[in-house]
Design an enzyme around this catalytic site. Sequence first.
Site, short mmCIF file in Angstrom:
data_model
loop_
_atom_site.label_atom_id
_atom_site.label_comp_id
_atom_site.label_asym_id
_atom_site.label_seq_id
_atom_site.Cartn_x
_atom_site.Cartn_y
_atom_site.Cartn_z
N HIS A 49 -7.51 -0.53 5.31
CA HIS A 49 -6.43 0.31 5.86
C HIS A 49 -6.16 1.44 4.88
O HIS A 49 -6.14 2.61 5.25
CB HIS A 49 -5.20 -0.55 6.10
CG HIS A 49 -4.01 0.20 6.59
ND1 HIS A 49 -3.97 0.82 7.82
CD2 HIS A 49 -2.80 0.46 6.01
CE1 HIS A 49 -2.78 1.41 7.98
NE2 HIS A 49 -2.07 1.21 6.89
N ASP A 103 5.77 4.72 4.99
CA ASP A 103 6.62 3.75 5.70
C ASP A 103 6.63 2.38 5.02
O ASP A 103 7.11 1.40 5.60
CB ASP A 103 6.21 3.65 7.18
CG ASP A 103 4.81 3.10 7.37
OD1 ASP A 103 3.89 3.50 6.63
OD2 ASP A 103 4.62 2.24 8.27
N HIS A 104 6.10 2.30 3.79
CA HIS A 104 6.18 1.07 3.00
C HIS A 104 6.82 1.30 1.64
O HIS A 104 7.21 0.34 0.97
CB HIS A 104 4.78 0.44 2.85
CG HIS A 104 4.23 0.04 4.19
ND1 HIS A 104 4.17 -1.25 4.63
CD2 HIS A 104 3.78 0.81 5.23
CE1 HIS A 104 3.69 -1.29 5.86
NE2 HIS A 104 3.46 -0.05 6.25
N HIS A 150 4.50 -4.63 10.42
CA HIS A 150 4.99 -4.02 11.67
C HIS A 150 5.11 -5.06 12.78
O HIS A 150 4.40 -6.07 12.76
CB HIS A 150 4.03 -2.92 12.16
CG HIS A 150 3.99 -1.70 11.30
ND1 HIS A 150 4.77 -0.59 11.52
CD2 HIS A 150 3.27 -1.43 10.18
CE1 HIS A 150 4.52 0.33 10.59
NE2 HIS A 150 3.61 -0.16 9.76
N ASP A 205 -0.21 -3.70 6.11
CA ASP A 205 -0.84 -3.21 7.35
C ASP A 205 -2.33 -3.57 7.41
O ASP A 205 -3.09 -2.96 8.14
CB ASP A 205 -0.72 -1.68 7.45
CG ASP A 205 0.70 -1.22 7.69
OD1 ASP A 205 1.60 -2.07 7.85
OD2 ASP A 205 0.92 0.01 7.70
N HIS A 209 1.41 3.92 1.85
CA HIS A 209 1.94 4.70 2.98
C HIS A 209 3.46 4.84 2.93
O HIS A 209 4.17 3.90 2.53
CB HIS A 209 1.50 4.07 4.31
CG HIS A 209 0.06 4.37 4.64
ND1 HIS A 209 -0.67 3.61 5.53
CD2 HIS A 209 -0.76 5.35 4.20
CE1 HIS A 209 -1.90 4.12 5.62
NE2 HIS A 209 -1.97 5.16 4.82
N HIS A 244 0.85 -1.20 0.00
CA HIS A 244 0.00 0.00 0.00
C HIS A 244 0.88 1.24 0.00
O HIS A 244 2.09 1.16 0.17
CB HIS A 244 -0.99 0.00 1.18
CG HIS A 244 -0.36 0.09 2.53
ND1 HIS A 244 0.43 -0.89 3.07
CD2 HIS A 244 -0.40 1.08 3.48
CE1 HIS A 244 0.83 -0.54 4.28
NE2 HIS A 244 0.35 0.66 4.55
ZN ZN Z 1 2.88 0.78 7.99
FE FE Z 2 0.12 1.65 6.60
#
Ligand code: ZN
Ligand code: FE
Length: 261
Positions: free
Chosen positions: A118, A64-65, A173, A135, A62, A60
Amino acid sequence: MLDKTLLKIIPLPALKDNYIWLLKNKASRHVAIVDPSEAKPVLDRIKTERLIPTAIMITHHHWDHVGGIAAIIEQFNIPVYTPKSETIAGSTHPVGAGDVVSLPELGLQLNILDVPGHTAGAVAYYNDDLVFSGDTLFTAGCGRLFEGTPAQMHNSLSKFKALPDNTRLYCGHEYTVSNLKFAAHLEPGNKAIQQRLQRATATRDKHLPTVPATMSEEQATNPFLRCEEVTVIAAARAYATTSATAPADVFATIRRWKDNF
Ligand code: ZN
Ligand code: FE
């Protein structure tokens, strides 16, 4: 087909609590990369182990990915698989349900699940043995509803629930311990949750990953996959002071409960 014992799945801890997953052919040193939140740990590992990158897979959009994509593809000209309804810089192969990601160097073919909730376009990558869930489904928990409705997320989680019991779940995570604390609060009589919480705490005390888990462990201990269990329904009804018992309503209640836990 590659001998399964030659495939190694390696967690690279990144940022605060992210996992970047490497899928490595131990014989040829080819490697695929899932959700590179940052480039450095990936590039360092490629260098020290003389790995040959073959693909990036993104669950996805985001930051942090996806944060490491640019610096990796600057050095390596490899395909970047991304969810087709999300805009992600560097994408070369937009994918969705029905598509197949072929990784011949790893002896792998991965299928796609569309799992909105998400984020609106989130996907998961899976085969008979494993699933990369980003996530959406976490070990003992699930992602927050940033772009989707509870009904969408509940439907997405039902797709994971349909995977075989021995499927290994690789999520984005390290949240297992805090997720299990909520699960134990919600189902105080569930011994499997207590035991898993003890094991996960001991694992984290040694600074080791608690991921992956099997889908059978998830079925037994993840409250978000247990919305049809009488214990979970009763807890949700008490929390929400409603009489709703439909699984999607139970899910909506316990997701809200977790947000405020
Ligand atoms: Zn994440
Ligand atoms: Fe995420």
